[in-house]
Motif scaffolding. Structure first.
Motif, mmCIF file in Angstrom:
data_model
loop_
_atom_site.group_PDB
_atom_site.id
_atom_site.type_symbol
_atom_site.label_atom_id
_atom_site.label_comp_id
_atom_site.label_asym_id
_atom_site.label_seq_id
_atom_site.Cartn_x
_atom_site.Cartn_y
_atom_site.Cartn_z
ATOM 1 N N VAL A 177 -1.481 -1.334 -3.461
ATOM 2 C CA VAL A 177 -0.950 -0.571 -2.334
ATOM 3 C C VAL A 177 0.222 -1.294 -1.669
ATOM 4 C CG1 VAL A 177 -1.447 0.409 -0.066
ATOM 5 C CG2 VAL A 177 -3.146 0.565 -1.900
ATOM 6 N N VAL A 178 -0.001 -2.544 -1.281
ATOM 7 C CA VAL A 178 1.045 -3.302 -0.592
ATOM 8 C C VAL A 178 2.273 -3.520 -1.480
ATOM 9 C CG1 VAL A 178 1.629 -5.495 0.513
ATOM 10 C CG2 VAL A 178 -0.557 -4.397 1.000
ATOM 11 N N ILE A 189 4.336 -0.285 -1.686
ATOM 12 C CA ILE A 189 5.042 -0.009 -0.432
ATOM 13 C C ILE A 189 6.235 -0.946 -0.277
ATOM 14 C CG2 ILE A 189 4.841 -0.116 2.085
ATOM 15 C CD1 ILE A 189 2.007 0.932 1.818
ATOM 16 N N PHE A 190 6.063 -2.230 -0.645
ATOM 17 C CA PHE A 190 7.188 -3.174 -0.594
ATOM 18 C C PHE A 190 8.324 -2.736 -1.507
ATOM 19 C CE2 PHE A 190 5.172 -7.408 0.990
ATOM 20 C CZ PHE A 190 4.914 -6.798 2.207
#
Length: 237
Positions: free
Chosen positions: A91-92, A95-96
């Motif tokens: 997820v992270v 998004i990055f």
């Protein structure tokens, strides 16, 4: 002013959404895959898709709207197809990556002068972005041609009283999400507000001087989207 092609594009996008939703429901009724409408609608990826599509249809922030829509669709896949699973650790990074793509494709900011640090700007086009913050800007121009104002969890005040509007139709495109903006215009400007509001609003509080007739050959259109946010158009007394 919104032209016929823009209205047609919105119909195509809305029609595409309805066709896609209908196809999903049809496949579910045929037991091709298990589909729970509540499992989809009440989820943050679906909210991303909705906000992204609204931005695509109502503003010219196509890159921002496309990234939000893409993120939402990417994380909706496991909810649509239960046999597909994502590791929670992606997820992270995803998004990055999306933020990095947005930064790369945005125009590079020029070096800010000492004059601009005080809030004074001389430009024909404005591109103001307020995210988790904001401020006031005083713009001066002899040929103001509109621009973009973005406020996300932030706010701004744009003072255009030192500007002369360019000939023809000029547009300020706004994107206000949990944020807002105030646009201050001269009393003799012909301004039309056409901002789409979803649990938000944009009000015209400008006061027309009965002794001053606006120049009908010059019109400023304020358009865009206010979602959980808002703004106002006004002039100083």
């Amino acid at each position: 002013m919104e032209n016929h092609n823009n209205r047609t594009d919105k119909r195509v996008i809305l029609g595409g959404i309805l066709i896609g939703l209908g196809a999903i429901l049809l496949l579910s009724s045929m037991d091709i895959f298990d589909f729970s409408i509540s499992h989809i609608i009440f989820s943050w990826p679906f909210i991303f898709v909705v906000i992204g599509m609204v931005i695509l249809m109502n503003t010219n922030k196509k890159l921002f709207g496309g990234i939000l829509t893409g993120l939402g669709l990417f994380f909706l896949i496991p909810r649509l197809f239960p046999y597909i699973h994502y590791n929670s650790g992606i997820v992270v990074p995803v998004i990055f990556i999306a933020i990095g793509v947005y930064i790369i494709f945005k125009h590079k900011k020029k070096e800010v002068s000492a004059f601009e640090k005080q809030g004074f700007y001389k430009k024909d086009l404005i591109d103001d972005v307020s995210i988790f913050g904001g401020g006031s800007k005083i713009i001066s121009s002899d040929n103001f041609r509109g621009g973009n104002i973005t406020a996300i969890f932030g706010g701004s005040e744009i003072n255009l009283t030192g500007c002369k509007l360019a000939d023809g139709d000029q547009v300020i495109d706004t994107l206000l999400i949990f944020g807002g903006t105030t646009i201050v215009v001269p009393k003799d400007w012909n301004v039309v507000v056409n901002v789409t509001s979803i649990l938000g609003g944009f009000s015209d509080k400008s006061i027309k001087d009965p002794n001053v007739l606006p120049d009908q050959s010059r019109t400023l259109y304020v358009k865009g989207l206010a979602m959980f946010g808002g703004g106002e158009l006004k002039n100083y007394l």
